[in-house]
Design an enzyme around this catalytic site. Structure first.
Site, PDB file in Angstrom:
ATOM      1  CG  ASP A 206      -1.559  -2.404  -7.285  1.00  0.00           C
ATOM      2  OD1 ASP A 206      -1.809  -3.408  -6.581  1.00  0.00           O
ATOM      3  OD2 ASP A 206      -1.024  -1.371  -6.832  1.00  0.00           O
TER       4      ASP A 206
ATOM      5  CD  GLU B 231      -5.335  -4.944  -4.972  1.00  0.00           C
ATOM      6  OE1 GLU B 231      -5.457  -5.124  -3.747  1.00  0.00           O
ATOM      7  OE2 GLU B 231      -4.795  -3.934  -5.450  1.00  0.00           O
TER       8      GLU B 231
END
EC number: 2.4.1.18
Length: 656
Positions: free
Chosen positions: A317, A370
């Site tokens: 993330d 990401e």
């Protein structure tokens, strides 16, 4: 069956090599050395070990000593900053915390950063736990590499376990891992997804963070059960042929008192300078990637989930927030690197080591970044200067595509390039195309609610979006609820609106997704050459006036799929497209079919009730740019996939 691991009490003893690797920042298995490791055989006892280099004293308060600090003391391990000791009478299920006396004499109560299990939030104690589990997924583990390879059909269903489904009789109660397992497997198989991706399952204090503010980097959240319960969920998915990807957050952590922040009274895991160690967007602390022991902690967390929990991949993330020192910071509020630049060199080195070590130690797994900027070579090998990820989320594709489809169709002619632009960079990385949770929260509305027009047009636009996503190069990711066109945006504390599946329009979207996944797996042209030159060839790229698009997906050995998109509610009869293959082309998917909720127009102009297969004939044209051309009717707000008839398997040629 995989054998049980060795007795954790015995294997957790520290060696000189452990101390060396920890200090060097390359230890990958700290979860087996630090934390609490109970004796499996004999009288109850647990070995504890914690990193607290600036503490004056460390003890363990727990259920069996009346939670009294100073009673069960740990001893320092040389100059390593580690404290360890064996406490008799303490076994699995015992709650505990570390009591640290900082350099000022203040007492700090801390949960174990390496805990294998924790109390259910809002309680914050760690729990002694033995992670023994008998796995039954040998067949999956032996074959999983091919299922997430660059040339494989990878279709990911993104899931938040707390809100995927709840008991209608008790809507405020979270279902357990065991209660979720069978319905989740059944749904994923019915929809045809190849993988699930769980929003962070690591222990976290605040449910409203959706798991992205982690306190327990080695423990699955106890909200749904025990570590073994989560293992059994992964095991069940694997036995059903479904891969498991875990969201993982090495970018920041919350400031909760029992957590990592100022762990021993100093900025141990985070930078001391708030320009480096505090994240203004999330009110959290930023890891200090320049500190060797912090890198070892994070490396070990990643390897823990891939090894102990058999995860098939990690989606990392907020990578952009790690890479840039000035991420979300105004001028003067960030510290340049040693060369005066904005790149976080420590984070770059950490990510490269993470990816190198993951692919070395866990064959068949993948890492997913990401990463929302144009940082180069995110999914390139580290030995060539890349970050080493297997895949990168294509956030540009997501933004451009949603922006285009949110426009009224009458205005789309002026923004035709928003769908064609991606072909300029589609071969620079190995991409995942995400329509994720971030696009259906915070007032953004669901995918269906974003679409313009009356209800029929909204559903048609959604079907067009999904069919385009599945057809264009890149692996697929879809957040839960969007596979049946949920109207409301995602709510983390409520179940999805499963009752909508009883309505024809929503059932039609779900049926379409199942068919998209079916043909995506069956047609090699749709996945074999993702990210490789020639995998997409434009047939019609500049018909902005009619908002028509057409491209070929090209696989190995001349495998072809023709994709045609009509982004207006006006049928387009007589559309002529040049193709490289003369003869009949079968329409394997038409998103305007009545079974999907469409108007039922066929590309060959026949009535939909006609039992004849939907086919068009490509006629030879010696003087054309391609050897043949076909003429078809393109239905309104629809996507159509066509394949040369002779390339279909025999059993498919005989079916509609």
């Amino acid at each position: 069956m995989n054998p049980l691991p060795e007795d954790p009490f015995e294997t957790s003893a520290l060696s000189d090599l452990d101390l060396y690797l920890f200090a060097e920042g390359t230890h990958r298995r700290l979860g087996e050395k630090l934390g609490a490791h109970p004796r499996r055989h004999g009288p109850p006892a647990t070995r504890f070990c914690v990193w607290a280099p600036n503490a004056q004293a460390v003890s363990v308060a727990h259920d069996h000593n009346g939670w009294q600090p100073g009673v069960d003391r740990l001893e320092p391990v040389g100059s390593s900053g580690l404290w360890h000791g064996v406490i008799e009478g303490v076994g699995p299920g015992t709650r505990y915390k570390y009591c640290l006396v900082d350099r000022h004499g203040a007492l700090r109560w801390k949960a174990d950063p390496m805990a294998a299990h924790a109390e259910r939030p809002p309680a914050t104690a760690s729990v002694v736990w033995d992670l023994a589990y008998q796995w039954g997924d040998d067949q999956w583990m032996a074959t999983r590499a091919a299922r997430s390879a660059l040339d494989a059909p990878v279709s990911i269903y993104e899931v938040h376990l707390g809100s995927w489904r709840r008991d209608p009789a008790e809507p405020d109660r979270l279902l357990s891992y065991a209660e979720l397992a069978e319905p989740l497997v059944e749904h994923v198989l019915a929809q045809g997804f190849t993988h699930v991706e769980f929003l962070p399952v690591m222990e976290h204090p605040f449910s409203g963070s959706w798991g992205y503010q982690v306190t327990g980097y080695f423990a699955p959240t106890s909200r749904h059960g025990t570590p073994q319960d989560f293992m059994a969920l992964v095991d069940r998915l694997h036995q059903a042929g479904i891969g498991v990807i875990l969201d993982w957050v090495p970018s920041h952590f919350p400031l909760d008192e029992a957590g990592l922040a100022r762990f021993d009274g100093t900025h141990l895991y985070e930078h001391a300078d708030p320009r480096q160690g505090y994240h203004p967007d999330w009110g959290t602390a930023v890891f200090n990637y320049d500190r060797h022991e912090v890198r070892a902690f994070l490396l070990s967390s990643a390897h823990h989930w891939l090894g102990r929990y058999h995860a098939d991949g990690l989606r990392v993330d907020a990578v952009a927030s790690m890479l840039y020192l000035d991420y979300s910071r105004p001028e003067g509020q960030w510290v340049p690197n040693a060369y005066g630049g904005r790149e976080n060199l420590g984070a770059v080195a950490f990510l490269q080591e993470l990816n190198r070590s993951v692919y070395q130690d866990h064959p068949g797994t993948q890492t997913y970044a990401e990463e929302s900027t144009a940082w180069p070579q995110v999914s390139w090998p580290t030995d060539g200067g890349g970050l080493g990820f297997g895949y990168k989320w294509d956030m540009g594709w997501m933004h451009d595509t949603l922006r285009y489809l949110q426009r009224d169709p009458v205005h789309r002619r002026w923004h035709h390039h928003e769908l064609t632009f991606r072909s300029l960079y589609a071969e620079t990385e190995h991409f995942v195309l995400p329509l994720s949770h971030d696009e259906v929260v915070h007032g953004k509305g669901s995918l269906l609610a974003k679409m313009p027009g009356d209800p029929w047009q909204r559903f048609a636009n959604l079907r067009l979006l999904l069919a385009y996503q599945w057809a264009t190069p890149g692996k697929k990711l879809l957040f839960m609820g969007q596979e049946f066109g949920q109207w409301q945006e995602w709510r983390h504390d409520q179940s999805l609106d499963w009752h909508l599946l009883a309505e024809p329009a929503h059932h039609g979207v779900a049926h379409l997704v199942a068919q998209l996944n079916r043909w995506y797996r069956q047609l090699p042209a749709l996945h074999q050459r993702d990210g490789r030159p020639g995998g997409l060839q434009w047939v019609l790229a500049d018909d902005a006036e009619r908002s028509l698009y057409a491209f070929l997906r090209v696989g190995e050995a001349g495998r072809l799929a023709l994709v045609v998109l009509n982004a207006t509610p006006v049928p387009r009869p007589g559309t002529v497209l040049e193709v490289p293959h003369p003869g009949p082309w079968r329409v394997v998917l038409n998103s305007d079919r009545a079974a999907f909720g469409g108007s039922g127009l066929r590309t060959d102009g026949r009535p939909e009730a006609d039992p004849a297969p939907e086919e068009v004939l490509a006629q030879p044209q010696p003087a054309g740019a391609q050897p043949a051309a076909l003429t078809l009717l393109v239905p309104p707000l629809a996507a159509c996939w066509l394949v040369p008839l002779e390339q279909l398997p025999d059993d498919e040629r005989d079916q509609q």
